[in-house]
Scaffold this motif. Structure first.
Motif, short mmCIF file in Angstrom:
data_model
loop_
_atom_site.label_atom_id
_atom_site.label_comp_id
_atom_site.label_asym_id
_atom_site.label_seq_id
_atom_site.Cartn_x
_atom_site.Cartn_y
_atom_site.Cartn_z
N ASP A 152 0.84 -1.21 0.00
CA ASP A 152 0.00 0.00 0.00
C ASP A 152 0.88 1.26 0.00
OD1 ASP A 152 -2.88 1.24 0.76
OD2 ASP A 152 -1.31 2.25 1.91
N GLU A 153 1.86 1.25 0.89
CA GLU A 153 2.74 2.41 1.00
C GLU A 153 3.51 2.63 -0.30
OE1 GLU A 153 5.52 3.30 4.56
OE2 GLU A 153 6.79 2.28 3.10
N ILE A 154 4.03 1.54 -0.87
CA ILE A 154 4.85 1.67 -2.08
C ILE A 154 3.99 2.13 -3.26
CG2 ILE A 154 6.36 0.41 -3.69
CD1 ILE A 154 7.67 0.91 -0.99
N ARG A 155 2.75 1.61 -3.34
CA ARG A 155 1.82 2.06 -4.38
C ARG A 155 1.60 3.57 -4.29
NH1 ARG A 155 -2.62 -2.06 -3.08
NH2 ARG A 155 -1.87 -3.69 -4.47
N ALA A 156 1.34 4.03 -3.08
CA ALA A 156 1.06 5.46 -2.87
C ALA A 156 2.29 6.29 -3.25
CB ALA A 156 0.70 5.71 -1.42
N LEU A 157 3.45 5.86 -2.80
CA LEU A 157 4.66 6.65 -3.04
C LEU A 157 5.03 6.64 -4.53
CD1 LEU A 157 6.65 5.49 0.12
CD2 LEU A 157 5.67 7.76 -0.24
N ALA A 158 4.76 5.51 -5.21
CA ALA A 158 5.02 5.43 -6.66
C ALA A 158 4.11 6.41 -7.39
CB ALA A 158 4.78 4.01 -7.16
N THR A 159 2.85 6.47 -6.96
CA THR A 159 1.89 7.38 -7.59
C THR A 159 2.35 8.83 -7.39
OG1 THR A 159 0.19 5.78 -6.98
CG2 THR A 159 -0.58 7.93 -7.72
N PRO A 171 11.53 14.48 -17.74
CA PRO A 171 11.02 13.36 -18.55
C PRO A 171 11.10 12.00 -17.84
CG PRO A 171 13.21 13.93 -19.26
CD PRO A 171 12.88 14.89 -18.17
N PHE A 172 10.42 11.90 -16.72
CA PHE A 172 10.36 10.64 -15.99
C PHE A 172 8.93 10.34 -15.60
CE2 PHE A 172 14.88 11.43 -14.30
CZ PHE A 172 15.45 10.47 -15.13
N GLY A 173 8.68 9.06 -15.37
CA GLY A 173 7.40 8.63 -14.78
C GLY A 173 7.61 8.42 -13.29
N GLY A 174 6.74 7.60 -12.70
CA GLY A 174 6.82 7.41 -11.25
C GLY A 174 6.90 5.95 -10.85
N ALA A 175 7.76 5.65 -9.86
CA ALA A 175 7.89 4.30 -9.32
C ALA A 175 8.37 4.40 -7.88
CB ALA A 175 8.89 3.49 -10.15
N LYS A 176 8.32 3.34 -7.17
CA LYS A 176 8.89 3.29 -5.81
C LYS A 176 9.12 1.83 -5.47
CE LYS A 176 9.83 6.15 -2.39
NZ LYS A 176 10.30 7.54 -2.55
N GLY A 177 10.05 1.59 -4.56
CA GLY A 177 10.28 0.21 -4.16
C GLY A 177 10.82 0.15 -2.75
N GLY A 178 10.97 -1.07 -2.29
CA GLY A 178 11.53 -1.19 -0.95
C GLY A 178 11.58 -2.63 -0.48
N ILE A 179 12.26 -2.82 0.63
CA ILE A 179 12.31 -4.13 1.27
C ILE A 179 11.86 -3.93 2.71
CG2 ILE A 179 13.69 -6.19 1.74
CD1 ILE A 179 15.78 -5.25 -0.19
N GLN A 180 11.05 -4.90 3.18
CA GLN A 180 10.51 -4.78 4.52
C GLN A 180 11.53 -5.30 5.54
OE1 GLN A 180 7.39 -7.45 5.89
NE2 GLN A 180 5.99 -5.73 5.60
N ILE A 181 12.52 -4.46 5.84
CA ILE A 181 13.53 -4.84 6.82
C ILE A 181 13.94 -3.61 7.64
CG2 ILE A 181 14.66 -6.79 5.65
CD1 ILE A 181 16.83 -4.66 4.73
N ASP A 182 14.53 -3.86 8.79
CA ASP A 182 15.19 -2.80 9.51
C ASP A 182 16.70 -3.01 9.31
OD1 ASP A 182 16.35 -1.06 11.19
OD2 ASP A 182 15.02 -1.46 12.88
N PRO A 183 17.35 -2.13 8.56
CA PRO A 183 18.77 -2.35 8.24
C PRO A 183 19.65 -2.52 9.48
CG PRO A 183 17.93 -0.40 7.11
CD PRO A 183 16.83 -0.89 7.98
N ALA A 184 19.22 -1.95 10.61
CA ALA A 184 20.05 -2.06 11.82
C ALA A 184 20.15 -3.51 12.31
CB ALA A 184 19.48 -1.19 12.92
#
Ligand code: NAD
Length: 490
Positions: A152-159, A171-184
């Motif tokens: 849901d979050e990634i969809r919203a941020l991509a939009t 001249p760009f469109g929109g996208a977003k991505g991520g991994i569900q982790i805490d890097p720490a």
């Protein structure tokens, strides 16, 4: 808020509650912050029941601090983004069929991929890349590593990325991505393997002229270099050197652009300067507060200092601090680098979440995560301007309160567009084998973002709407034109 009693009789005190973030933090003592630099605010492994178990050594990483975070229900950012779209559509009577197309995401890629941990066991992780729209150019948007990442979050941020690139006319469109982790929770080697495996799993779904990731929350130039190297290592040799622009926000040596690291904060400050100019407001001596002291927040704070403005309160995931005499943004940035957060900064007083939000100042720069400004926190705010460095920092109810209180808002899709603008410059430099100087990058950034600011301001006046709606209108106008000119295949 109640204390939680552990099996050993010790009680965990609520450190900070935040209805808005739907998070509940508990602090388990505070042994030796100074003993190690692995300090981190959130523990996201176990549920509340296993609180007493203390840090699960999932990754072999020692943590000197143990907080708990329990995710309650998370409101849908995507639903809110669609509401904003519908509102703008209604105001300017945009073509309904075209709005139907851009209300949807084009592609949603979910990958589950195995990664070997340092102790040889395997973790299977989930990563996302949502490609919202590429009518204006290749998909473009950040990658975040965060435990609360979901589709849901990634969809919203991509939009929102599609609106952003449309507003600033690149001249760009929109996208977003991520991994569900805490890097720490991972060692540097593990993080590298996670990044590389994720890139491999995405395969041809990203590419230098197709979909170009960039840094976002908890990702940085180093991570971009790993993505670049993995991508380039898995394509035919003769295509490698033509593909260095598969990511932006890279280290300079790997093809990054000067000025990219500070670009989002710089863009925020250019917008604030323009707002001050329009309102005859003197930034010298003005006060500001900042939420989030990572890339965007710390750069915005440091650049505001150059206008003679005074930083008086900061909140990040580790806590909030305040000093009405002023906090030196550079000194604080160094402290955060060494200690992992603003907590216990010796030249300011610790304050709680509500006190932070209630601090009287001229400007508030939210630069952390979404939904920070809600009905409750907006009621507390005592500022003239909110300059949204973060994406989606204000929820629907919070926005209504800001409007009622007549607090000016420079909306996220305009205010934080400096990052994607300089990413575009980086991409262009890579494609043309050029290297631009910093003053050239800054001047071009300023020109583009100020022009976009003026367009949004003028649309707000013309349609008598708030700036958030006006920004949507500017974006929709450009997208509608392109769809009308090209039509819909076949
Ligand atoms: P970052 O990881 O460098 O910093 C994030 C900051 O937010 C940290 O200081 C962290 O402590 C703080 N934070 C996290 N959770 C918090 C909480 N619950 N309460 C208070 N503070 C909290 O990330 P960043 O790149 O600076 O991104 C910040 C925001 O700006 C995000 O919304 C991101 O999408 C947006 N943004 C970033 C860029 C970019 O170029 N990096 C561009 C456009 C927009």
């Amino acid at each position: 808020m109640k204390n939680i009693k552990q099996e050993n009789g010790q009680e965990l005190k609520p450190l900070r509650t935040s209805k808005e973030w739907k998070l509940l933090y508990y602090q388990h003592g505070r042994p030796g912050l100074e003993e190690g630099k692995k300090f981190k605010g959130l523990c996201n492994y176990c549920d509340l029941q296993s609180l007493c178990g203390l840090p699960k050594p999932e990754s072999g990483l020692w943590r000197c601090e143990h907080y708990r975070a329990k995710v309650w229900e998370k409101s849908s950012l995507h639903e809110y983004v669609l509401k904003l779209l519908a509102k703008a559509q209604g105001v300017n009577n945009f073509d309904r069929d075209i709005c139907k197309i851009i209300a949807e995401t084009m592609n949603e890629i979910v990958v589950h991929f195995p990664v070997k941990m340092d102790d040889d066991h395997i973790k299977v992780l989930t990563g996302y890349r949502v490609q919202h729209n590429n009518a204006l150019g290749p998909f473009k948007g950040g990658l975040r590593f965060h435990p609360m990442v979901d589709i849901d979050e990634i969809r919203a941020l991509a939009t929102m990325m599609t609106w952003k690139t449309a507003i600033v006319n690149i001249p760009f469109g929109g996208a977003k991505g991520g991994i569900q982790i805490d890097p720490a929770d991972f060692s540097p080697k593990e993080l590298e393997r996670i990044t590389r495996r994720f890139t491999f799993a995405l395969g041809n779904n990203i590419g230098p002229d197709y979909d170009i990731p960039a840094p976002d929350v908890n990702t940085n130039p180093k991570i971009m270099a790993w993505i670049q190297d993995t991508y380039m290592s898995t394509i035919p040799p003769d295509e490698r050197n033509r593909s260095i622009h598969v990511v932006t926000g890279k280290p300079i040596e790997s093809g990054g652009s000067v000025g990219r690291e500070k670009a989002t904060g710089q863009g925020v400050v250019f917008c604030i300067e323009k707002w001050a100019q329009d309102h005859g407001f003197d930034l010298k001596g003005a006060t500001y507060i900042v939420q989030g002291y990572g890339n965007v927040g710390s750069w915005a704070a440091r650049l505001m200092k150059m206008n003679g403005s005074r930083l008086i309160a900061v909140e990040d995931v580790t806590g909030a601090i305040r000093n009405k005499e002023g906090i030196d943004p550079d000194d604080l940035a160094q402290y955060v680098k060494e200690h992992g957060g603003v907590v216990d900064y010796p030249k300011a007083q610790a304050v709680d979440h509500e006190v932070f939000f209630n601090t009287k100042a001229d400007i508030f720069i939210p630069a952390a995560l979404e939904n920070a400004i809600t009905r409750d926190t907006a009621e507390l705010l005592n500022v003239k301007l909110v300059a949204e460095g973060a994406n989606g920092p204000t929820d629907e109810e919070g926005d209504k309160v800001l409007q009622r209180k007549k607090i000016d808002v420079i909306p996220d899709i305009l205010c934080n567009s400096g990052g994607v603008i300089v990413s575009y410059f980086e991409w262009l430099q890579n494609k043309r084998s050029e290297f631009w100087e910093l003053d050239e990058v800054d001047a071009k950034l300023k020109k583009i973002i100020v022009r976009a600011y003026e367009k949004v301001r003028d649309a707000a006046q013309k349609h008598r709407v708030d700036w958030r709606t006006a920004a949507q209108i500017v974006a929709l106008y450009r997208l509608e034109m392109v769809y009308k000119e090209r039509g819909v295949f076949p």
